[in-house]
Write a protein that holds these residues in place. Structure first.
Motif, PDB file in Angstrom:
ATOM      1  N   GLY A 119       0.834  -1.197   0.000  1.00 43.53           N
ATOM      2  CA  GLY A 119       0.000   0.000   0.000  1.00 43.53           C
ATOM      3  C   GLY A 119       0.863   1.239   0.000  1.00 43.53           C
ATOM      4  N   PHE A 120       0.463   2.226  -0.789  1.00 43.29           N
ATOM      5  CA  PHE A 120       1.310   3.402  -0.928  1.00 43.29           C
ATOM      6  C   PHE A 120       1.410   4.174   0.384  1.00 43.29           C
ATOM      7  N   GLY A 121       0.330   4.221   1.143  1.00 44.03           N
ATOM      8  CA  GLY A 121       0.376   4.934   2.415  1.00 44.03           C
ATOM      9  C   GLY A 121       1.335   4.290   3.397  1.00 44.03           C
ATOM     10  N   ASP A 122       1.243   2.963   3.536  1.00 46.22           N
ATOM     11  CA  ASP A 122       2.144   2.254   4.435  1.00 46.22           C
ATOM     12  C   ASP A 122       3.582   2.289   3.931  1.00 46.22           C
ATOM     13  N   LEU A 123       3.745   2.317   2.616  1.00 45.78           N
ATOM     14  CA  LEU A 123       5.082   2.414   2.042  1.00 45.78           C
ATOM     15  C   LEU A 123       5.735   3.746   2.411  1.00 45.78           C
ATOM     16  N   CYS A 124       4.984   4.826   2.301  1.00 45.04           N
ATOM     17  CA  CYS A 124       5.521   6.139   2.679  1.00 45.04           C
ATOM     18  C   CYS A 124       5.769   6.217   4.183  1.00 45.04           C
ATOM     19  N   ALA A 125       4.876   5.596   4.973  1.00 45.26           N
ATOM     20  CA  ALA A 125       5.081   5.576   6.426  1.00 45.26           C
ATOM     21  C   ALA A 125       6.344   4.790   6.784  1.00 45.26           C
ATOM     22  N   ALA A 126       6.611   3.699   6.045  1.00 46.87           N
ATOM     23  CA  ALA A 126       7.827   2.927   6.297  1.00 46.87           C
ATOM     24  C   ALA A 126       9.073   3.745   5.970  1.00 46.87           C
ATOM     25  N   LEU A 127       9.038   4.491   4.858  1.00 44.74           N
ATOM     26  CA  LEU A 127      10.168   5.366   4.522  1.00 44.74           C
ATOM     27  C   LEU A 127      10.390   6.398   5.626  1.00 44.74           C
ATOM     28  N   ASP A 128       9.293   6.917   6.154  1.00 39.06           N
ATOM     29  CA  ASP A 128       9.386   7.909   7.227  1.00 39.06           C
ATOM     30  C   ASP A 128      10.026   7.294   8.471  1.00 39.06           C
ATOM     31  N   ARG A 129       9.621   6.075   8.843  1.00 34.44           N
ATOM     32  CA  ARG A 129      10.153   5.419  10.025  1.00 34.44           C
ATOM     33  C   ARG A 129      11.601   4.961   9.835  1.00 34.44           C
ATOM     34  N   LEU A 130      12.005   4.781   8.571  1.00 35.30           N
ATOM     35  CA  LEU A 130      13.385   4.382   8.294  1.00 35.30           C
ATOM     36  C   LEU A 130      14.333   5.569   8.243  1.00 35.30           C
ATOM     37  N   GLY A 131      13.804   6.770   8.421  1.00 37.10           N
ATOM     38  CA  GLY A 131      14.669   7.939   8.483  1.00 37.10           C
ATOM     39  C   GLY A 131      14.661   8.807   7.253  1.00 37.10           C
ATOM     40  N   ALA A 132      13.813   8.500   6.259  1.00 35.17           N
ATOM     41  CA  ALA A 132      13.734   9.360   5.079  1.00 35.17           C
ATOM     42  C   ALA A 132      13.135  10.707   5.477  1.00 35.17           C
ATOM     43  N   PRO A 133      13.512  11.785   4.805  1.00 36.62           N
ATOM     44  CA  PRO A 133      12.934  13.099   5.131  1.00 36.62           C
ATOM     45  C   PRO A 133      11.410  13.059   5.052  1.00 36.62           C
ATOM     46  N   ARG A 134      10.763  13.589   6.073  1.00 38.04           N
ATOM     47  CA  ARG A 134       9.306  13.541   6.101  1.00 38.04           C
ATOM     48  C   ARG A 134       8.699  14.283   4.920  1.00 38.04           C
ATOM     49  N   ALA A 135       9.345  15.371   4.496  1.00 42.29           N
ATOM     50  CA  ALA A 135       8.831  16.110   3.348  1.00 42.29           C
ATOM     51  C   ALA A 135       8.802  15.217   2.107  1.00 42.29           C
ATOM     52  N   PHE A 136       9.819  14.356   1.967  1.00 42.91           N
ATOM     53  CA  PHE A 136       9.881  13.462   0.811  1.00 42.91           C
ATOM     54  C   PHE A 136       8.746  12.445   0.844  1.00 42.91           C
ATOM     55  N   SER A 137       8.556  11.778   1.994  1.00 43.06           N
ATOM     56  CA  SER A 137       7.514  10.752   2.083  1.00 43.06           C
ATOM     57  C   SER A 137       6.123  11.351   1.950  1.00 43.06           C
ATOM     58  N   GLN A 138       5.910  12.535   2.515  1.00 41.95           N
ATOM     59  CA  GLN A 138       4.596  13.164   2.408  1.00 41.95           C
ATOM     60  C   GLN A 138       4.314  13.639   0.989  1.00 41.95           C
ATOM     61  N   GLN A 139       5.343  14.122   0.298  1.00 48.57           N
ATOM     62  CA  GLN A 139       5.142  14.534  -1.095  1.00 48.57           C
ATOM     63  C   GLN A 139       4.799  13.333  -1.972  1.00 48.57           C
ATOM     64  N   LEU A 140       5.448  12.194  -1.724  1.00 43.63           N
ATOM     65  CA  LEU A 140       5.106  10.990  -2.472  1.00 43.63           C
ATOM     66  C   LEU A 140       3.657  10.589  -2.230  1.00 43.63           C
ATOM     67  N   LEU A 141       3.233  10.679  -0.978  1.00 42.85           N
ATOM     68  CA  LEU A 141       1.861  10.300  -0.648  1.00 42.85           C
ATOM     69  C   LEU A 141       0.861  11.251  -1.286  1.00 42.85           C
ATOM     70  N   PHE A 142       1.159  12.550  -1.247  1.00 40.45           N
ATOM     71  CA  PHE A 142       0.273  13.520  -1.897  1.00 40.45           C
ATOM     72  C   PHE A 142       0.246  13.318  -3.409  1.00 40.45           C
ATOM     73  N   LEU A 143       1.399  12.982  -3.993  1.00 38.05           N
ATOM     74  CA  LEU A 143       1.449  12.746  -5.431  1.00 38.05           C
ATOM     75  C   LEU A 143       0.571  11.567  -5.819  1.00 38.05           C
ATOM     76  N   HIS A 144       0.618  10.507  -5.020  1.00 38.77           N
ATOM     77  CA  HIS A 144      -0.217   9.342  -5.285  1.00 38.77           C
ATOM     78  C   HIS A 144      -1.692   9.711  -5.264  1.00 38.77           C
ATOM     79  N   ARG A 145      -2.094  10.478  -4.272  1.00 34.98           N
ATOM     80  CA  ARG A 145      -3.502  10.864  -4.181  1.00 34.98           C
ATOM     81  C   ARG A 145      -3.875  11.879  -5.250  1.00 34.98           C
ATOM     82  N   TYR A 146      -2.929  12.730  -5.659  1.00 29.60           N
ATOM     83  CA  TYR A 146      -3.217  13.722  -6.681  1.00 29.60           C
ATOM     84  C   TYR A 146      -3.396  13.068  -8.049  1.00 29.60           C
ATOM     85  N   LEU A 147      -2.772  11.901  -8.264  1.00 27.57           N
ATOM     86  CA  LEU A 147      -2.957  11.203  -9.532  1.00 27.57           C
ATOM     87  C   LEU A 147      -4.430  10.884  -9.772  1.00 27.57           C
TER      88      LEU A 147
END
Length: 269
Positions: free
Chosen positions: A138-166
């Motif tokens: 799931g794209f939401g859980d995938l972005c949450a996993a990136l966030d928990r692994l230390g990826a910049p929150r702005a990056f994971s949130q932008q990916l999630l917004f991009l998915h929903r904007y599609l």
């Protein structure tokens, strides 16, 4: 318009598949992300002319799809969308390197053709694996996993917004195309009309995005989209990650196709 509707249906199908309850779905998303990262790193570590050595790596996306009940037809459709880009990237390789490096009977294969085949196999494996990962996570859980692994929150949130904007952009495009077809009586869109149509579509999408943002703010949105309940990195997740990492190590350093071919040849003699 039918192709746009089919693309949106495939995206919704990926979201539906992500809600299934299988052993792969129940794994911690971080384990699947890390295993996929190890897979991609192994894929990129092979030489530019390696082809047969890459083939055992196909077991990873096949296992993800089979255990996660992901239809292989869906994987094939999503992968074929990216195939033209791979072909364009590797189109000139056979012309750059014309030195023969392999003899297949009367046919001499140049290094450029081997590099092209290697690029094609890598691209297809990467796209199939990425699609299977989204389908079983799931794209939401995938972005949450990136966030928990230390990826910049702005990056994971932008990916999630991009998915929903599609979905938003696709729906607005479908409505605009349908409205234009009803008013044009089947007349195709002229080249000079593309700019006006794109501007109209951008305006409609922007206005709807503002309405969605206002609705989010009214519900207490603070800049971070909520994710599902976090799972624990348990024994199953560790087994999944370490097991596949060991398999990737074997694929990289033991040349499994050559080893298997030697065993078969030895057994046949």
């Amino acid at each position: 318009m039918p192709s746009l509707a089919a693309a949106l249906l495939d995206l919704r199908e990926l979201d539906r598949l992500a809600r299934l309850d299988t052993p792969v779905h129940r794994l911690d998303p971080r384990a699947k992300v890390l295993a996929t990262a190890a897979f991609l790193a192994t894929l990129a570590s092979f030489g530019p002319r390696e082809v047969s050595a890459l083939l055992p790596l196909a077991l990873f996306p096949v296992a993800l799809a089979a255990l996660g009940e992901v239809p292989f037809g869906l994987l094939a459709r999503k992968t074929l969308l990216g195939l033209p880009f791979i072909l364009v990237l590797g189109a000139f390789l056979p012309w750059v390197d014309r030195v023969p490096v392999l003899q297949l009977g009367p046919l001499a294969v140049s290094g450029g053709w081997l590099a092209f085949a290697s690029l094609l196999v890598r691209g297809l494996l990467a796209m199939v694996t990425a699609t299977a990962l989204v389908a079983v996570t799931g794209f939401g859980d995938l972005c949450a996993a990136l966030d928990r692994l230390g990826a910049p929150r702005a990056f994971s949130q932008q990916l999630l917004f991009l998915h929903r904007y599609l979905f938003l952009a696709g729906e607005e495009t479908g409505r605009a195309l349908q409205a234009r077809e009803l008013r044009a009586f089947g007349r195709p869109l002229a080249p000079r009309e593309y700019g006006a149509f794109a501007g109209h579509l951008l305006t409609r999408s922007w206005e709807r995005a503002e309405r969605v943002h206002a609705a989010l703010r009214a519900r207490g949105f603070d800049g971070v989209l909520p994710a599902r309940a976090q799972t624990a990195f348990g024994t199953g997740a560790w087994g999944f990650l370490l097991g596949w990492s060991a398999f990737f190590f074997l694929c990289r350093w033991l040349a499994l196709p050559a080893l298997l071919g030697g065993l078969l040849a030895g057994g046949g003699s």
